[in-house]
Design a protein around this motif. Structure first.
Motif, PDB file in Angstrom:
ATOM      1  N   ALA A  60     -59.695 -29.144  59.573  1.00 41.39           N
ATOM      2  CA  ALA A  60     -59.013 -28.168  60.423  1.00 41.39           C
ATOM      3  C   ALA A  60     -60.047 -27.278  61.098  1.00 41.39           C
ATOM      4  O   ALA A  60     -61.203 -27.199  60.686  1.00 41.39           O
ATOM      5  CB  ALA A  60     -58.041 -27.325  59.593  1.00 41.39           C
ATOM      6  N   ILE A  61     -59.599 -26.596  62.133  1.00 38.50           N
ATOM      7  CA  ILE A  61     -60.397 -25.618  62.864  1.00 38.50           C
ATOM      8  C   ILE A  61     -59.659 -24.287  62.765  1.00 38.50           C
ATOM      9  O   ILE A  61     -58.437 -24.230  62.880  1.00 38.50           O
ATOM     10  CB  ILE A  61     -60.525 -26.001  64.364  1.00 38.50           C
ATOM     11  N   ILE A  90     -55.807 -25.023  63.516  1.00 36.29           N
ATOM     12  CA  ILE A  90     -55.601 -26.261  64.262  1.00 36.29           C
ATOM     13  C   ILE A  90     -55.870 -27.420  63.313  1.00 36.29           C
ATOM     14  O   ILE A  90     -56.894 -27.453  62.639  1.00 36.29           O
ATOM     15  CB  ILE A  90     -56.560 -26.330  65.466  1.00 36.29           C
ATOM     16  N   THR A  91     -54.948 -28.358  63.280  1.00 35.52           N
ATOM     17  CA  THR A  91     -55.118 -29.525  62.418  1.00 35.52           C
ATOM     18  C   THR A  91     -54.441 -30.729  63.054  1.00 35.52           C
ATOM     19  O   THR A  91     -53.749 -30.612  64.066  1.00 35.52           O
ATOM     20  CB  THR A  91     -54.575 -29.242  60.994  1.00 35.52           C
ATOM     21  N   TRP A  92     -54.643 -31.876  62.464  1.00 39.54           N
ATOM     22  CA  TRP A  92     -54.075 -33.123  62.955  1.00 39.54           C
ATOM     23  C   TRP A  92     -52.724 -33.357  62.283  1.00 39.54           C
ATOM     24  O   TRP A  92     -52.603 -33.221  61.070  1.00 39.54           O
ATOM     25  CB  TRP A  92     -55.021 -34.276  62.644  1.00 39.54           C
ATOM     26  N   ASP A  93     -51.722 -33.698  63.076  1.00 40.67           N
ATOM     27  CA  ASP A  93     -50.408 -34.065  62.541  1.00 40.67           C
ATOM     28  C   ASP A  93     -50.248 -35.569  62.712  1.00 40.67           C
ATOM     29  O   ASP A  93     -50.072 -36.051  63.832  1.00 40.67           O
ATOM     30  CB  ASP A  93     -49.302 -33.328  63.284  1.00 40.67           C
ATOM     31  N   PRO A  94     -50.315 -36.335  61.616  1.00 44.36           N
ATOM     32  CA  PRO A  94     -50.227 -37.790  61.745  1.00 44.36           C
ATOM     33  C   PRO A  94     -48.861 -38.253  62.247  1.00 44.36           C
ATOM     34  O   PRO A  94     -48.775 -39.275  62.908  1.00 44.36           O
ATOM     35  CB  PRO A  94     -50.509 -38.304  60.335  1.00 44.36           C
ATOM     36  N   ALA A  95     -47.807 -37.509  61.985  1.00 42.29           N
ATOM     37  CA  ALA A  95     -46.481 -37.898  62.469  1.00 42.29           C
ATOM     38  C   ALA A  95     -46.394 -37.816  63.992  1.00 42.29           C
ATOM     39  O   ALA A  95     -45.756 -38.644  64.629  1.00 42.29           O
ATOM     40  CB  ALA A  95     -45.399 -37.021  61.827  1.00 42.29           C
ATOM     41  N   GLN A  96     -47.056 -36.806  64.570  1.00 44.33           N
ATOM     42  CA  GLN A  96     -47.063 -36.662  66.031  1.00 44.33           C
ATOM     43  C   GLN A  96     -48.257 -37.357  66.674  1.00 44.33           C
ATOM     44  O   GLN A  96     -48.319 -37.461  67.901  1.00 44.33           O
ATOM     45  CB  GLN A  96     -47.104 -35.177  66.421  1.00 44.33           C
ATOM     46  N   VAL A 120     -52.065 -30.056  66.246  1.00 44.48           N
ATOM     47  CA  VAL A 120     -51.037 -29.013  66.270  1.00 44.48           C
ATOM     48  C   VAL A 120     -51.718 -27.683  65.924  1.00 44.48           C
ATOM     49  O   VAL A 120     -52.799 -27.658  65.337  1.00 44.48           O
ATOM     50  CB  VAL A 120     -49.891 -29.305  65.281  1.00 44.48           C
ATOM     51  N   SER A 121     -51.051 -26.595  66.288  1.00 47.61           N
ATOM     52  CA  SER A 121     -51.637 -25.289  66.008  1.00 47.61           C
ATOM     53  C   SER A 121     -50.582 -24.294  65.566  1.00 47.61           C
ATOM     54  O   SER A 121     -49.388 -24.434  65.854  1.00 47.61           O
ATOM     55  CB  SER A 121     -52.364 -24.744  67.242  1.00 47.61           C
TER      56      SER A 121
END
Length: 173
Positions: A72-73, A90-96, A100-101
Motif C-alpha cells: 500500500a501507499i 492506496i492499495t490494490w483491490d483484486p476484485a476490481q 482503490v483509495s
C-alpha cells in the motif's frame, strides 16, 4: 478510520506428474498490483510543497510512503500547517483489478474511490465524497514531469463537474 486488510492463503495440489513450479519468466513478472503501485515510485519517500493555483498563500505539503510491506501507499498532507489536513491509503483491490483509495480529513469528511494509473507519478482519481452533501464527487488528475508533481481537481457541484484548481509541488527533502 479503520482499514482491514484481509489476506487469504490456499493450498494447491497438483495432479500426479503435473508441475507446481512456475517458469522463471512467470516468477519474475511483477503482478498487476505491484506494477500499479510502482507508478508511485517517483513520489515515494519525499516531501513535496506547493502553492494553490487559486491562492498563492495556501501552501500544501504532502509526503508519500510505502506501507504494509509494500502492499500500500500512504500519503499525508497538511495545508498551512494543519488548518486542513488529510491522509490517503492506496492499495490494490483484486476484485476490481485496480487501485482503490480511502482519504480521511480533519474537515469532517472522507472520500473513497478508484485510481487509474496513466504513467509514473501520473494518475486519475475518481472519488465519492462522504459527509459533504453539496459535494458528492471529486476527480483529480496528477502528473509528474520535470521534477514537478501537479494535481488538478474537479468537484461535482449541482450535477456539473467544475474545475476547482490545484497545486504544483516541488521536493523539499
Amino acid at each position: 478510520m479503520i482499514l482491514i486488510w484481509l489476506a487469504a492463503t490456499a493450498l494447491m495440489t497438483a495432479a500426479p506428474g503435473a508441475s507446481t513450479q512456475s517458469s522463471p519468466a512467470e516468477a519474475a513478472a511483477p503482478s498487476a498490483a505491484a506494477q500499479a503501485l510502482a507508478a508511485f515510485d517517483p513520489l515515494i519517500g519525499k516531501t513535496w510543497r506547493g502553492a494553490s493555483l487559486n491562492a498563492a498563500d495556501t501552501i500544501d505539503e504532502v509526503r508519500f510512503e510505502r506501507i504494509l510491506n509494500g502492499r500500500a501507499i500512504r500519503s499525508t498532507h497538511s495545508v498551512n500547517g494543519g488548518v486542513y489536513a488529510g491522509e490517503t491509503l492506496i492499495t490494490w483491490d483484486p476484485a476490481q483489478n485496480r487501485l482503490v483509495s480511502f482519504y480521511a480529513t480533519n474537515g469532517g469528511f472522507y472520500t473513497t474511490g478508484t485510481i487509474a494509473v496513466r504513467g509514473p507519478g501520473t494518475f486519475e482519481f475518481d472519488q465519492v465524497a462522504h459527509g459533504l452533501p453539496d459535494l458528492p464527487g471529486v476527480r483529480a488528475t496528477t502528473t509528474f514531469e520535470n521534477g514537478v508533481y501537479s494535481i488538478r481537481s474537479r468537484h461535482l457541484i449541482k450535477g456539473e463537474w467544475v474545475d476547482t484548481g490545484g497545486f504544483d509541488y516541488r521536493v523539499v527533502e
